[in-house]
Motif scaffolding. Structure first.
Motif, PDB file in Angstrom:
ATOM      1  N   THR A  31      28.336 -31.911  18.165  1.00  0.00           N
ATOM      2  CA  THR A  31      29.646 -31.963  18.831  1.00  0.00           C
ATOM      3  C   THR A  31      29.615 -31.183  20.141  1.00  0.00           C
ATOM      4  OG1 THR A  31      30.451 -30.051  17.589  1.00  0.00           O
ATOM      5  CG2 THR A  31      30.895 -32.228  16.666  1.00  0.00           C
ATOM      6  N   LEU A  32      30.290 -31.708  21.135  1.00  0.00           N
ATOM      7  CA  LEU A  32      30.358 -31.063  22.446  1.00  0.00           C
ATOM      8  C   LEU A  32      31.782 -31.186  22.963  1.00  0.00           C
ATOM      9  CD1 LEU A  32      27.782 -31.234  25.305  1.00  0.00           C
ATOM     10  CD2 LEU A  32      30.207 -31.593  25.798  1.00  0.00           C
ATOM     11  N   TYR A  33      32.280 -30.101  23.515  1.00  0.00           N
ATOM     12  CA  TYR A  33      33.658 -30.046  23.984  1.00  0.00           C
ATOM     13  C   TYR A  33      33.696 -29.572  25.443  1.00  0.00           C
ATOM     14  CZ  TYR A  33      34.429 -29.536  18.896  1.00  0.00           C
ATOM     15  OH  TYR A  33      34.413 -29.696  17.538  1.00  0.00           O
ATOM     16  N   TRP A  34      34.628 -30.125  26.202  1.00  0.00           N
ATOM     17  CA  TRP A  34      34.963 -29.587  27.522  1.00  0.00           C
ATOM     18  C   TRP A  34      36.400 -29.067  27.449  1.00  0.00           C
ATOM     19  CZ3 TRP A  34      31.890 -28.654  31.564  1.00  0.00           C
ATOM     20  CH2 TRP A  34      30.681 -29.360  31.678  1.00  0.00           C
ATOM     21  N   TYR A  35      36.563 -27.806  27.882  1.00  0.00           N
ATOM     22  CA  TYR A  35      37.872 -27.192  27.951  1.00  0.00           C
ATOM     23  C   TYR A  35      38.159 -26.803  29.398  1.00  0.00           C
ATOM     24  CZ  TYR A  35      38.133 -26.433  22.846  1.00  0.00           C
ATOM     25  OH  TYR A  35      38.205 -26.593  21.475  1.00  0.00           O
ATOM     26  N   GLN A  36      39.441 -26.829  29.755  1.00  0.00           N
ATOM     27  CA  GLN A  36      39.901 -26.328  31.050  1.00  0.00           C
ATOM     28  C   GLN A  36      40.692 -25.039  30.799  1.00  0.00           C
ATOM     29  OE1 GLN A  36      43.487 -27.960  32.929  1.00  0.00           O
ATOM     30  NE2 GLN A  36      42.272 -28.382  34.763  1.00  0.00           N
ATOM     31  N   GLN A  37      40.341 -23.970  31.509  1.00  0.00           N
ATOM     32  CA  GLN A  37      41.043 -22.706  31.318  1.00  0.00           C
ATOM     33  C   GLN A  37      41.583 -22.189  32.641  1.00  0.00           C
ATOM     34  OE1 GLN A  37      38.737 -19.356  29.782  1.00  0.00           O
ATOM     35  NE2 GLN A  37      40.550 -18.502  28.810  1.00  0.00           N
ATOM     36  N   LEU A  39      43.377 -19.293  34.754  1.00  0.00           N
ATOM     37  CA  LEU A  39      43.202 -17.842  34.712  1.00  0.00           C
ATOM     38  C   LEU A  39      44.241 -17.165  33.823  1.00  0.00           C
ATOM     39  CD1 LEU A  39      41.553 -15.470  35.868  1.00  0.00           C
ATOM     40  CD2 LEU A  39      43.247 -15.308  37.686  1.00  0.00           C
ATOM     41  N   GLY A  40      43.769 -16.405  32.823  1.00  0.00           N
ATOM     42  CA  GLY A  40      44.639 -15.633  31.951  1.00  0.00           C
ATOM     43  C   GLY A  40      45.273 -16.421  30.819  1.00  0.00           C
ATOM     44  N   GLN A  41      44.959 -17.714  30.721  1.00  0.00           N
ATOM     45  CA  GLN A  41      45.539 -18.552  29.671  1.00  0.00           C
ATOM     46  C   GLN A  41      44.471 -18.987  28.683  1.00  0.00           C
ATOM     47  OE1 GLN A  41      47.752 -21.830  31.318  1.00  0.00           O
ATOM     48  NE2 GLN A  41      48.820 -20.548  32.794  1.00  0.00           N
ATOM     49  N   GLY A  42      44.913 -19.602  27.601  1.00  0.00           N
ATOM     50  CA  GLY A  42      43.975 -20.138  26.632  1.00  0.00           C
ATOM     51  C   GLY A  42      43.363 -21.435  27.114  1.00  0.00           C
ATOM     52  N   PRO A  43      42.156 -21.737  26.662  1.00  0.00           N
ATOM     53  CA  PRO A  43      41.502 -22.992  27.049  1.00  0.00           C
ATOM     54  C   PRO A  43      42.260 -24.207  26.524  1.00  0.00           C
ATOM     55  CG  PRO A  43      39.924 -21.426  26.123  1.00  0.00           C
ATOM     56  CD  PRO A  43      41.278 -20.893  25.833  1.00  0.00           C
ATOM     57  N   LYS A  44      42.295 -25.267  27.317  1.00  0.00           N
ATOM     58  CA  LYS A  44      42.910 -26.530  26.922  1.00  0.00           C
ATOM     59  C   LYS A  44      41.826 -27.580  26.761  1.00  0.00           C
ATOM     60  CE  LYS A  44      44.862 -29.667  29.664  1.00  0.00           C
ATOM     61  NZ  LYS A  44      45.776 -30.332  30.623  1.00  0.00           N
ATOM     62  N   LEU A  45      41.808 -28.221  25.585  1.00  0.00           N
ATOM     63  CA  LEU A  45      40.785 -29.222  25.310  1.00  0.00           C
ATOM     64  C   LEU A  45      40.961 -30.434  26.209  1.00  0.00           C
ATOM     65  CD1 LEU A  45      38.421 -30.181  23.484  1.00  0.00           C
ATOM     66  CD2 LEU A  45      40.157 -31.231  22.016  1.00  0.00           C
ATOM     67  N   LEU A  46      39.891 -30.819  26.894  1.00  0.00           N
ATOM     68  CA  LEU A  46      39.907 -32.023  27.722  1.00  0.00           C
ATOM     69  C   LEU A  46      39.296 -33.207  26.971  1.00  0.00           C
ATOM     70  CD1 LEU A  46      38.783 -30.617  31.202  1.00  0.00           C
ATOM     71  CD2 LEU A  46      41.083 -31.296  30.498  1.00  0.00           C
ATOM     72  N   ILE A  47      38.128 -32.992  26.408  1.00  0.00           N
ATOM     73  CA  ILE A  47      37.430 -34.086  25.733  1.00  0.00           C
ATOM     74  C   ILE A  47      36.477 -33.533  24.695  1.00  0.00           C
ATOM     75  CG2 ILE A  47      35.576 -34.185  27.458  1.00  0.00           C
ATOM     76  CD1 ILE A  47      35.657 -37.283  27.114  1.00  0.00           C
ATOM     77  N   GLN A  48      36.322 -34.297  23.608  1.00  0.00           N
ATOM     78  CA  GLN A  48      35.438 -33.922  22.515  1.00  0.00           C
ATOM     79  C   GLN A  48      34.494 -35.083  22.242  1.00  0.00           C
ATOM     80  OE1 GLN A  48      37.540 -32.799  18.956  1.00  0.00           O
ATOM     81  NE2 GLN A  48      35.772 -33.136  17.633  1.00  0.00           N
ATOM     82  N   PHE A  49      33.206 -34.783  22.192  1.00  0.00           N
ATOM     83  CA  PHE A  49      32.180 -35.775  21.860  1.00  0.00           C
ATOM     84  C   PHE A  49      31.586 -35.487  20.483  1.00  0.00           C
ATOM     85  CE2 PHE A  49      31.554 -37.946  25.880  1.00  0.00           C
ATOM     86  CZ  PHE A  49      31.931 -37.021  26.844  1.00  0.00           C
ATOM     87  N   GLN A  50      31.242 -36.531  19.777  1.00  0.00           N
ATOM     88  CA  GLN A  50      30.430 -36.428  18.572  1.00  0.00           C
ATOM     89  C   GLN A  50      29.198 -37.273  18.872  1.00  0.00           C
ATOM     90  OE1 GLN A  50      30.997 -34.706  15.777  1.00  0.00           O
ATOM     91  NE2 GLN A  50      29.505 -35.535  14.352  1.00  0.00           N
ATOM     92  N   ASN A  51      28.049 -36.594  19.031  1.00  0.00           N
ATOM     93  CA  ASN A  51      26.840 -37.244  19.561  1.00  0.00           C
ATOM     94  C   ASN A  51      27.192 -37.828  20.931  1.00  0.00           C
ATOM     95  OD1 ASN A  51      25.108 -36.622  17.314  1.00  0.00           O
ATOM     96  ND2 ASN A  51      26.343 -38.081  16.149  1.00  0.00           N
ATOM     97  N   ASN A  52      27.022 -39.121  21.176  1.00  0.00           N
ATOM     98  CA  ASN A  52      27.362 -39.640  22.500  1.00  0.00           C
ATOM     99  C   ASN A  52      28.673 -40.420  22.501  1.00  0.00           C
ATOM    100  OD1 ASN A  52      26.369 -41.732  21.045  1.00  0.00           O
ATOM    101  ND2 ASN A  52      25.169 -42.624  22.701  1.00  0.00           N
ATOM    102  N   GLY A  53      29.436 -40.319  21.424  1.00  0.00           N
ATOM    103  CA  GLY A  53      30.718 -41.000  21.334  1.00  0.00           C
ATOM    104  C   GLY A  53      31.890 -40.065  21.552  1.00  0.00           C
TER     105      GLY A  53
END
Lengths: 116, 113
Positions: A31-37, A39-53
């Protein structure tokens, strides 16, 4: 064990330009995740991959953001065209197959984007 | 949409004081994690709590998961300057085959010498 690698660490661009970030997860992590954070806030999930999907991209602004994970290993996140509000740190994280809470995410150091 | 609200948002205390950070939601989570993040770094896991009512201790840090698994707290005893950082709670939601991690709004802690 090597950690999650991200590059570049810092990037400054002008609005309407494009930028790409790269992430190399821990070997074997499905699993691979990209988060946007902001400054001073919690990360926000942008996209989640499971393998290449893609598992979840519901919060990815698809008119300007795109992400891919070819061959289920490295991933790139692209922004085109960038807006001022895209200034943030972009965090990549990876986790073992079927993250259930018993397994934890490992984060990279992040890529800090400044849009002028 | 699952949301996690943390309070307080900012906290500045003197070394040796105690403090509590709260993480609240209207949603139920299968587990909850606490992370600490230092400037220029990614979040680093402190603890995972799974069972409602569970209490875990990590040296001077005490973590509790609410009975209904909707909220959590982090208590620090005798804070030290090294505890300074951004504290994040993160709830594991029910996202199908692979659960996703939703982060709280964050609590920025500054411990003054």
């Amino acid at each position: 064990e090597a950690g999650v690698a991200q590059s570049p660490r810092y990037k400054i661009i002008e609005k309407r330009q494009s930028v790409a970030f790269w992430c190399n997860p821990i070997s074997g992590h499905a699993t691979l995740y990209w988060y946007q954070q902001i400054l001073g806030q919690g990360p926000k999930l942008l996209i989640q991959f499971q393998n290449n999907g893609v598992v979840d991209d519901s919060q990815l602004p698809k008119d300007r953001f795109s992400a891919e994970r070819l061959k289920g290993v490295d991933s790139t996140l692209k922004i085109q065209p960038a807006k001022l509000e895209d200034s943030a740190v972009y965090l990549c994280a990876s986790g073992p197959q079927g993250f259930t809470g018993a397994n934890v995410l490992t984060f990279g150091a992040g890529s800090r984007l400044t849009v002028l | 949409t699952q949301l996690l609200e943390q309070s307080p948002q900012f906290l500045s205390i003197q070394e040796g004081e105690n403090l509590t950070v709260y993480c609240n939601s209207s949603s139920v989570f299968s587990s909850l994690q606490w992370y600490r993040q230092e400037p220029g770094e990614g979040p680093v896991l402190l603890v995972t709590v799974v069972t409602g009512g569970e209490v875990k201790k990590l040296k001077r840090l005490t973590f509790q998961f609410g009975d209904a698994r909707k909220d959590s707290s982090l208590h620090i005893t005798a804070a030290q300057t090294g505890d300074t950082g951004l504290y994040l709670c993160a709830g594991e939601g029910y996202g199908g085959a692979t659960n996703k991690l939703i982060f709280g709004t964050g609590t920025l802690l500054a411990v003054q010498p």
